[in-house]
Write a protein that holds these residues in place. Structure first.
Motif, PDB file in Angstrom:
ATOM      1  N   ARG A 460       0.857  -1.183   0.000  1.00 36.38           N
ATOM      2  CA  ARG A 460       0.000   0.000   0.000  1.00 36.38           C
ATOM      3  C   ARG A 460       0.889   1.227   0.000  1.00 36.38           C
ATOM      4  NH1 ARG A 460      -0.992  -2.557   4.898  1.00 36.38           N
ATOM      5  NH2 ARG A 460       0.042  -1.535   6.649  1.00 36.38           N
ATOM      6  N   SER A 461       0.264   2.385  -0.165  1.00 39.24           N
ATOM      7  CA  SER A 461       1.067   3.573  -0.426  1.00 39.24           C
ATOM      8  C   SER A 461       1.980   3.935   0.749  1.00 39.24           C
ATOM      9  CB  SER A 461       0.167   4.753  -0.790  1.00 39.24           C
ATOM     10  OG  SER A 461      -0.723   5.002   0.279  1.00 39.24           O
ATOM     11  N   THR A 462       1.554   3.649   2.025  1.00 35.68           N
ATOM     12  CA  THR A 462       2.427   3.999   3.155  1.00 35.68           C
ATOM     13  C   THR A 462       3.711   3.177   3.129  1.00 35.68           C
ATOM     14  OG1 THR A 462       1.256   2.421   4.551  1.00 35.68           O
ATOM     15  CG2 THR A 462       0.595   4.739   4.721  1.00 35.68           C
ATOM     16  N   LYS A 463       3.670   2.038   2.450  1.00 35.41           N
ATOM     17  CA  LYS A 463       4.861   1.193   2.382  1.00 35.41           C
ATOM     18  C   LYS A 463       5.704   1.476   1.138  1.00 35.41           C
ATOM     19  CE  LYS A 463       3.064  -2.587   5.171  1.00 35.41           C
ATOM     20  NZ  LYS A 463       2.692  -4.005   5.246  1.00 35.41           N
ATOM     21  N   THR A 464       5.275   2.412   0.332  1.00 37.68           N
ATOM     22  CA  THR A 464       6.022   2.740  -0.880  1.00 37.68           C
ATOM     23  C   THR A 464       7.142   3.724  -0.536  1.00 37.68           C
ATOM     24  OG1 THR A 464       3.981   2.498  -2.131  1.00 37.68           O
ATOM     25  CG2 THR A 464       5.819   3.622  -3.227  1.00 37.68           C
ATOM     26  N   PRO A 465       8.383   3.364  -0.848  1.00 37.06           N
ATOM     27  CA  PRO A 465       9.490   4.264  -0.512  1.00 37.06           C
ATOM     28  C   PRO A 465       9.280   5.672  -1.080  1.00 37.06           C
ATOM     29  CG  PRO A 465      10.336   2.133  -1.169  1.00 37.06           C
ATOM     30  CD  PRO A 465       8.857   2.098  -1.426  1.00 37.06           C
ATOM     31  N   GLU A 466       9.590   6.655  -0.240  1.00 34.52           N
ATOM     32  CA  GLU A 466       9.465   8.053  -0.668  1.00 34.52           C
ATOM     33  C   GLU A 466      10.808   8.586  -1.145  1.00 34.52           C
ATOM     34  OE1 GLU A 466       6.940  10.092   2.651  1.00 34.52           O
ATOM     35  OE2 GLU A 466       7.687   8.177   3.384  1.00 34.52           O
ATOM     36  N   VAL A 467      11.864   7.912  -0.723  1.00 36.07           N
ATOM     37  CA  VAL A 467      13.215   8.335  -1.086  1.00 36.07           C
ATOM     38  C   VAL A 467      13.876   7.189  -1.835  1.00 36.07           C
ATOM     39  CG1 VAL A 467      15.463   9.035  -0.182  1.00 36.07           C
ATOM     40  CG2 VAL A 467      13.369   9.781   0.969  1.00 36.07           C
ATOM     41  N   TRP A 468      14.491   7.534  -2.959  1.00 40.10           N
ATOM     42  CA  TRP A 468      15.142   6.491  -3.765  1.00 40.10           C
ATOM     43  C   TRP A 468      16.587   6.876  -4.030  1.00 40.10           C
ATOM     44  CZ3 TRP A 468      12.570   2.074  -5.279  1.00 40.10           C
ATOM     45  CH2 TRP A 468      11.185   2.078  -5.069  1.00 40.10           C
ATOM     46  N   GLU A 469      17.466   5.896  -3.955  1.00 36.33           N
ATOM     47  CA  GLU A 469      18.831   6.156  -4.359  1.00 36.33           C
ATOM     48  C   GLU A 469      19.315   4.984  -5.206  1.00 36.33           C
ATOM     49  OE1 GLU A 469      21.604   7.403  -1.230  1.00 36.33           O
ATOM     50  OE2 GLU A 469      23.171   6.500  -2.454  1.00 36.33           O
ATOM     51  N   ILE A 470      19.823   5.322  -6.399  1.00 41.92           N
ATOM     52  CA  ILE A 470      20.372   4.284  -7.261  1.00 41.92           C
ATOM     53  C   ILE A 470      21.863   4.192  -6.974  1.00 41.92           C
ATOM     54  CG2 ILE A 470      20.676   3.517  -9.659  1.00 41.92           C
ATOM     55  CD1 ILE A 470      17.730   3.764  -8.759  1.00 41.92           C
ATOM     56  N   ARG A 471      22.323   2.979  -6.641  1.00 46.26           N
ATOM     57  CA  ARG A 471      23.733   2.799  -6.276  1.00 46.26           C
ATOM     58  C   ARG A 471      24.374   1.711  -7.127  1.00 46.26           C
ATOM     59  NH1 ARG A 471      24.738   4.304  -0.543  1.00 46.26           N
ATOM     60  NH2 ARG A 471      26.528   2.924  -0.734  1.00 46.26           N
ATOM     61  N   ASP A 472      25.704   1.712  -7.148  1.00 44.71           N
ATOM     62  CA  ASP A 472      26.425   0.659  -7.881  1.00 44.71           C
ATOM     63  C   ASP A 472      26.440  -0.641  -7.088  1.00 44.71           C
ATOM     64  OD1 ASP A 472      26.958   2.450  -9.847  1.00 44.71           O
ATOM     65  OD2 ASP A 472      28.922   3.033  -9.039  1.00 44.71           O
ATOM     66  N   ALA A 473      26.462  -0.520  -5.747  1.00 47.48           N
ATOM     67  CA  ALA A 473      26.523  -1.704  -4.892  1.00 47.48           C
ATOM     68  C   ALA A 473      26.035  -1.317  -3.506  1.00 47.48           C
ATOM     69  CB  ALA A 473      27.960  -2.233  -4.803  1.00 47.48           C
ATOM     70  N   LEU A 474      25.636  -2.342  -2.706  1.00 50.35           N
ATOM     71  CA  LEU A 474      25.247  -2.095  -1.320  1.00 50.35           C
ATOM     72  C   LEU A 474      26.378  -2.570  -0.409  1.00 50.35           C
ATOM     73  CD1 LEU A 474      21.544  -3.357  -1.379  1.00 50.35           C
ATOM     74  CD2 LEU A 474      22.376  -1.007  -1.612  1.00 50.35           C
ATOM     75  N   PRO A 475      26.530  -1.945   0.759  1.00 49.52           N
ATOM     76  CA  PRO A 475      27.616  -2.361   1.653  1.00 49.52           C
ATOM     77  C   PRO A 475      27.266  -3.619   2.456  1.00 49.52           C
ATOM     78  CG  PRO A 475      26.426  -0.502   2.620  1.00 49.52           C
ATOM     79  CD  PRO A 475      25.775  -0.790   1.294  1.00 49.52           C
ATOM     80  N   TYR A 476      28.086  -4.643   2.333  1.00 45.48           N
ATOM     81  CA  TYR A 476      27.908  -5.879   3.108  1.00 45.48           C
ATOM     82  C   TYR A 476      29.175  -6.150   3.898  1.00 45.48           C
ATOM     83  CZ  TYR A 476      23.792  -7.146   0.365  1.00 45.48           C
ATOM     84  OH  TYR A 476      22.557  -7.175  -0.210  1.00 45.48           O
ATOM     85  N   ASN A 477      29.043  -6.859   5.048  1.00 49.22           N
ATOM     86  CA  ASN A 477      30.259  -7.357   5.691  1.00 49.22           C
ATOM     87  C   ASN A 477      30.609  -8.704   5.050  1.00 49.22           C
ATOM     88  OD1 ASN A 477      28.804  -9.405   6.906  1.00 49.22           O
ATOM     89  ND2 ASN A 477      28.972  -8.625   8.978  1.00 49.22           N
ATOM     90  N   ASP A 478      31.716  -9.315   5.484  1.00 52.76           N
ATOM     91  CA  ASP A 478      32.208 -10.494   4.771  1.00 52.76           C
ATOM     92  C   ASP A 478      31.347 -11.730   4.968  1.00 52.76           C
ATOM     93  OD1 ASP A 478      33.642 -10.064   7.437  1.00 52.76           O
ATOM     94  OD2 ASP A 478      33.894 -12.202   7.036  1.00 52.76           O
ATOM     95  N   THR A 479      30.414 -11.740   5.944  1.00 56.37           N
ATOM     96  CA  THR A 479      29.534 -12.895   6.062  1.00 56.37           C
ATOM     97  C   THR A 479      28.154 -12.584   5.489  1.00 56.37           C
ATOM     98  OG1 THR A 479      29.094 -12.256   8.354  1.00 56.37           O
ATOM     99  CG2 THR A 479      30.693 -14.002   7.996  1.00 56.37           C
TER     100      THR A 479
END
Lengths: 501, 102
Positions: A460-479
Motif C-alpha cells: 500500500r502507499s504507506t509502504k512505498t518508498p518516498e526516497v530512492w537512491e540508485i547505487r552501484d553496490a550495497l555495503p555488506y560485511n564479509d559474512t
C-alpha cells in the motif's frame, strides 16, 4: 556434557574414517583426537585462560576447538578481516590468553599485554607430537566465546557453553549417521557460529570436513568439484555468486546432495533459481543465531519442493519462510506486552531450550524462565511455518505504523530490473521516519518512478518508498550481512526525494 | 553408580557402550545384558554372560530413555545385550532425523 566427548565417541567408533581435509592426505578421526591432545599440551604450556584463533579456515581450526575444549578453556575465534586497531582491541579484551595467529598476520598484531602469541605453523607442528598418558579431566563450562559482528556498535562476546553446544549437536544429528564418502565444504569463516557448529556436527555425524581458506565463488566450485563435496552450508550472498559461476561454466555439481543456507534473508528469486540450476540437490534453509548455538528452525528439502510445485499460494510462499522450529525447543511469537500472538500476526520471536545460551560476557539476557528474546520480528502460518521479518531494530516506524523493510525488499527484488535492494527508515520531521530504498539496477534498468508504482500496486502507499537512491553496490560485511547503519548514515546525507506525484 | 551427564559406560557382557545424556532423578543401576554396566575406563568382570531376557541388542547412534527416572543414554557402540535400569527394560527413542543444516 563435553564437546570433546563428541570427538572421543567418533574416534572410538570410526578411528580410520577421514575427519578433515582432502581425500588424498586427510586427517582421520583418531588422528584428529591425537592432534587435539598434543595441541592441548602445547596450549596449556603457553598459559592464559582463553584460546584465541586469528586466521583463515583450515584443519588447524577444528584441532584448536577440541584442544581448547580438553583444557576447559573457551575457544575465541576473532575476525581477522577487521582493521588492525579493532582486531587488537578485541584481542586485548580476551587477555590473559594464548592466541594462535596465522604467521602472516602476526605482524598486524604486534605486542599485546597478557597475550601469548603462537604462530599457526608452531601450533600445527606441536600437534604432531606424541602425548603420553591421559590429560586431566576438566569440568565442562564455557566452550566458545563469539564476538557478534558489531554492525550495531562495539562487538558483544556471546557465551556458548559445552552444555548448549552438545545439546544442539546430539538433538539434531545422528551419531555417525553420515554415509562413508560424504564430505562437507565449510566456507563460512571460523568466527561465525555456523563455522563452529559445522565442526561439531560434522565430527559427531562422521562426515569429512573440507575447509575453504576464504570464500570466493570460483574456489568454492573448484573445491566442491575436486573433493566430491556432498554437503555444504552457504550464506545467501554466496549462493547467488556460486550460481553465476555454475551457469557461466555450464557446469553442474553431480556429487552435491544437500545445500543448506542461512545467516541472512534469502531473496526468493535466488532460491528459485538454485532449485532450477541444481534440481538434484536437497535444499535446507536454517534459521538461527549465535546465541542459540546455531539452527532453531529448518525448512527441509520436501518443504522446498512442495512450495515450488504447489498451486496453493499459502504453500508457495513457504519458500520464503525458515520452516518449522526444531522439535527439541520451544518457539513463540510475542507482542509488545509479552502476550503470545495468534497465528498469522507479527511479533518478536522468542525461543527456549537447552541449546539456547542467551548469554554475553557482560550480561545474561535470557529470562529466569529460560526464554530468550531474539530481537527478530516474525510470524507463523497455520501449519507452523515461521516467517522472519528481520531485526526489530530495523523496523521502520512511520506515523505510528510499523513497517518491515524485508517485505518491501522482497517485492522490489521481484522486479526484473532490480539486482539488489535495501529498504530503511530515514528521519522525517512529519512522520518520525520515512521509507527509503537503495537500489542496484541491472544494466539498462528502470527509473525510480516505475519502481514506486510497482511497490504501490503490490503493497500500500504507506509502504512505498518516498526516497530512492540508485547505487552501484550495497555495503555488506564479509559474512553477507547488510551494513544498514552505514547505509543509513550515507543516505541521510545524500538522499533526494522521489518525484512528487 | 553415579550416572553423570557425559559419563561413559560399557557392558560387562557384550560390545555395547553408552554415554549418559541426562541423569536419573535418583541413584539407579544401569545394566546391559542383565548385568550392571562398568565405567568406560574400568576392566570388565570375568565369567558373566548375557541373560536371555536381556538379549535384544543395542544399536549405535540410538538414544534410550527411561520415563520413570528421566535417564537418557546414547549408544556409542552397539552390542548383543539390551539395556535396563534396576531390572526394568529401557526402550529406544524414536528420533526424527533432521536435514543437515550446518
Amino acid at each position: 556434557m563435553h564437546t570433546t566427548l563428541l570427538l572421543d565417541m567418533a574416534a572410538d567408533a570410526a578411528p580410520d574414517r577421514l575427519a578433515l581435509g582432502r581425500r588424498e592426505d586427510g586427517v582421520t578421526f583418531s588422528d584428529l583426537q591425537r592432534r587435539a591432545r598434543a595441541g592441548a599440551v602445547a596450549l596449556e604450556a603457553a598459559g592464559g585462560d582463553t584460546v584465541v584463533f586469528v586466521g583463515l579456515n583450515g584443519p588447524a581450526m577444528p584441532v584448536a576447538i577440541f584442544a581448547a575444549g580438553l583444557l576447559g578453556k573457551p575457544f575465541a575465534p576473532l575476525n581477522y578481516r577487521l582493521p588492525d586497531a579493532d582486531l587488537a582491541r578485541l584481542l586485548a579484551r580476551t587477555a590473559p590468553c594464548v592466541a594462535i595467529v596465522d604467521d602472516d598476520m602476526l605482524v598486524r598484531l604486534g605486542e599485546c599485554p597478557g597475550v601469548t602469541m603462537m604462530a599457526r605453523s608452531a601450533f600445527e607442528r606441536a600437534c604432531e607430537a606424541e602425548v603420553d598418558g591421559e590429560l586431566a579431566y576438566v569440568e565442562p563450562d564455557i566452550a566458545v566465546l563469539l564476538f557478534t559482528s558489531g554492525t550495531t556498535g562495539e562487538p558483544k562476546a556471546a557465551i556458548l557453553r559445552h552444555a548448549n553446544l552438545t545439546s544442539y549437536v546430539i538433538s539434531t544429528v545422528e551419531f555417525l549417521g553420515s554415509e562413508e564418502g560424504e564430505a562437507a565444504l565449510v566456507s563460512v569463516p571460523p568466527y561465525h557460529i555456523a563455522g563452529i557448529s559445522a565442526v561439531l556436527t560434522g565430527v559427531y555425524g562422521g562426515r569429512r570436513l573440507v575447509h575453504l581458506e576464504a570464500f570466493t565463488p570460483e574456489a568454492w566450485v573448484d573445491e566442491a568439484t575436486a573433493e566430491q563435496i556432498t554437503h555444504a552450508m552457504v550464506v545467501p550472498t554466496m549462493l547467488g555468486r556460486i550460481l553465476d559461476i555454475l551457469e557461466g561454466r555450464g557446469a553442474g555439481l553431480p556429487h552435491l546432495k544437500a545445500l543448506s543456507y542461512g545467516g541472512g534473508r534469502m531473496p526468493q528469486p535466488v532460491i528459485e533459481r538454485a532449485l532450477r540450476v541444481l534440481p538434484h540437490v536437497d535444499f535446507v534453509n536454517a534459521y538461527g543465531l549465535t546465541e542459540t548455538s546455531s539452527t532453531v528452525a529448518v525448512l527441509g528439502p520436501e518443504d522446498h519442493r512442495e512450495a515450488m510445485s504447489s498451486p496453493d499460494e499459502a504453500v508457495r510462499r513457504r519458500l520464503g519462510s525458515v520452516g518449522r522450529p526444531l522439535p527439541t525447543l520451544e518457539l513463540e511469537i510475542r507482542g509488545p506486552d509479552g502476550e503470545v500472538m495468534p497465528t498469522g500476526q507479527s511479533g518478536e520471536i522468542y525461543v527456549r531450550g537447552e541449546q539456547v545460551s542467551g548469554e554475553y560476557t557482560h550480561k545474561k539476557v535470557v529470562q529466569d524462565d529460560g526464554w530468550f528474546a531474539t530481537n527478530d520480528g516474525g510470524w507463523m502460518d497455520e501449519a507452523g511455518y515461521l516467517f522472519v521479518e528481520g531485526r526489530l531494530d530495523d523496523v521502520i516506524v512511520r506515523g505510528g505504523e510499523n513497517i518491515s523493510p524485508g517485505e518491501i525488499e522482497d517485492v522490489l527484488r521481484e522486479h526484473p530490473d532490480v539486482a539488489d535492494v535495501a529498504v530503511l527508515g530515514l528521519p522525517d520531521d512529519e512522520w518520525g521516519e520515512r521509507v527509503a530504498a537503495a537500489v542496484v539496477l541491472k544494466a539498462g534498468g528502470t527509473a525510480p518512478d516505475a519502481l514506486a508504482d510497482w511497490v504501490r500496486a503490490r503493497l500500500r502507499s504507506t509502504k512505498t518508498p518516498e526516497v530512492w537512491e540508485i547505487r552501484d553496490a550495497l555495503p555488506y560485511n564479509d559474512t553477507g550481512k547488510l551494513l544498514r547503519r552505514q547505509l543509513k548514515v550515507e543516505m541521510a546525507g545524500v538522499a533526494r526525494p522521489a518525484t512528487v506525484r | 553408580m553415579e550416572l553423570k551427564p557425559g559419563s561413559r559406560w560399557k557392558s560387562a557382557v557384550c560390545d555395547t557402550e553408552v554415554v549418559v545424556v541426562r541423569p536419573p532423578k535418583s541413584d539407579a543401576s544401569l545394566e546391559c545384558g542383565g548385568h550392571p554396566m562398568v565405567a568406560h575406563a574400568a576392566a570388565k568382570p570375568d565369567g558373566l554372560s548375557i541373560a536371555l531376557d536381556h538379549s535384544a541388542g543395542t544399536q549405535m547412534g540410538k538414544r534410550f530413555a527411561d520415563e520413570e527416572s528421566g535417564l537418557e543414554v546414547l549408544c556409542s557402540k552397539g552390542g548383543a545385550g539390551s539395556l535396563s535400569l534396576d531390572g526394568r527394560a529401557i526402550s529406544a527413542k524414536d528420533a526424527k532425523k533432521l536435514p543437515a543444516s550446518d
